[in-house]
Enzyme design. Sequence first.
Site, short mmCIF file in Angstrom:
data_model
loop_
_atom_site.label_atom_id
_atom_site.label_comp_id
_atom_site.label_asym_id
_atom_site.label_seq_id
_atom_site.Cartn_x
_atom_site.Cartn_y
_atom_site.Cartn_z
N SER A 1 0.82 -1.18 0.02
CA SER A 1 -0.16 -0.08 -0.30
C SER A 1 0.75 1.10 -0.14
CB SER A 1 -1.27 -0.03 1.21
OG SER A 1 -2.11 0.89 0.87
N ASP B 1 9.71 5.14 -10.75
CA ASP B 1 8.98 5.90 -12.08
C ASP B 1 9.87 7.23 -12.31
OD1 ASP B 1 7.54 3.88 -12.54
OD2 ASP B 1 5.75 5.14 -12.20
N LYS C 1 -1.06 -4.30 -3.17
CA LYS C 1 -2.15 -3.65 -2.70
C LYS C 1 -2.46 -2.19 -3.35
CE LYS C 1 -5.88 -3.00 -0.34
NZ LYS C 1 -6.28 -2.14 -1.31
#
Length: 441
Positions: A298, A309, A323
């Site tokens: 999460s 990224d 999650k």
Amino acid sequence: MKRNLSLLFAGALVGASAVSLLHGTSSFSANAAGSDTYRQLAIFGDIFERVRSQYVTPPDDKKLVESAINGMLTSLDPHSSYLDPEAAKDMRVQTKGEFGGLGIEVTMDNELVKVVAPIDDTPASRAGVLAGDLISAIDGEEVRGMSLNDAVDKMRGPVNTPIELTILREGADKPIELTIVRDIIKVKAVKFRVEEDVGYLKITSFTEKTFDDLMSAIDTISKEVPDDELKGYVLDLRLNPGGLLDQAVSVSDAFLDRGEIVSTRGREANDIARFDSRPGDVLNGKPVIVLINGGSASASEIVAGALQDHRRATVLGTQSFGKGSVQTIIPLGENGALRLTTALYYTPSGESIQGKGITPDIKVDQPLPEELQGRDLRRGESDLRGHIKGEEENEEGSGSIAYVPPDAKDDVQLNAALELLRGEKTDPAFPPNPDKAVMNQ
């Protein structure tokens, strides 16, 4: 750099989840129920009355209703649920990161509560509680027969109230009786140390205190190691079940200088929320390696995904939990709260984490010790029955073994990160090139 976002929370490991906490009474615009729906509700009412009147032993009406509600919610996905008043209160305590208590980390050992370690400068440490002590009674009540949660609940309580512990200690010829006065216990969300010329930062959970603890840790490390000698940082997110999303955003923002951190997308096409970073990298570009495993879920996946990224950090370890759904916490007054899945979240590249997780740039498996071999320590969202199938989910699914050795010398993943930062080993993925950041267009 701190943000004033709506409060979002991620829960326990097997159901770690980003959730939005709504305050006050909520109003909803819902589709009108059709006649078939009302017929089904009539069936429910009929069954409820028959159970109440004909079951072999008189059932508890409240438990029947709560079980029916939970059955409805858990049929949707593993993370939607009803929180009774006690569970809702516990969630608020976990989110806040502080509570009235003694200041000890505990586990169960042969039906007794074993002290793993007292927290420095707390009532327990000042009273002389030691690691390895066994608590056999709390306020005169035997611990045997209690669950760990029950025992913890009894030890927590209002500040400035006394509690009596009976302790069995190796080497002591009789039980030790201690009276301790509870105080406010602030749980450190970030543990840190210096590994010679590398700063080590371990975020255990994302509570209200995480960002401040992180800034304090970085400040301490920077004072301890001269800038020209500091090779970089290891950000350890292994076994981190999640926490407050606004804290995950703030932590990501600390390392990023620009661009999106995470976005959430709900049921409607226009139900999109984006969280962006602001200028300023607290590490001034120092290299960062992020550690993840099957216990990283999460909010910790949000941080790992954002830094990956943006090519701000190299992610090392094994596949994360996966999650990627958002749960909204809807208060129900004195009746507790409703936790309902309302959105999915996406990394800056536009990829969904749900059922897939974060794939490390450098895969390094952590061997299990002999005593744990053969045990199922793999954790992953895709293994949960009834989970929402993610857009990026494939046959491999998400997750991996969730294990970190207690001794750093046995920590293969940590040592691999240290070798890269010190230049003792090389890998094409380190250091990452920010010019090759992958952003959603």
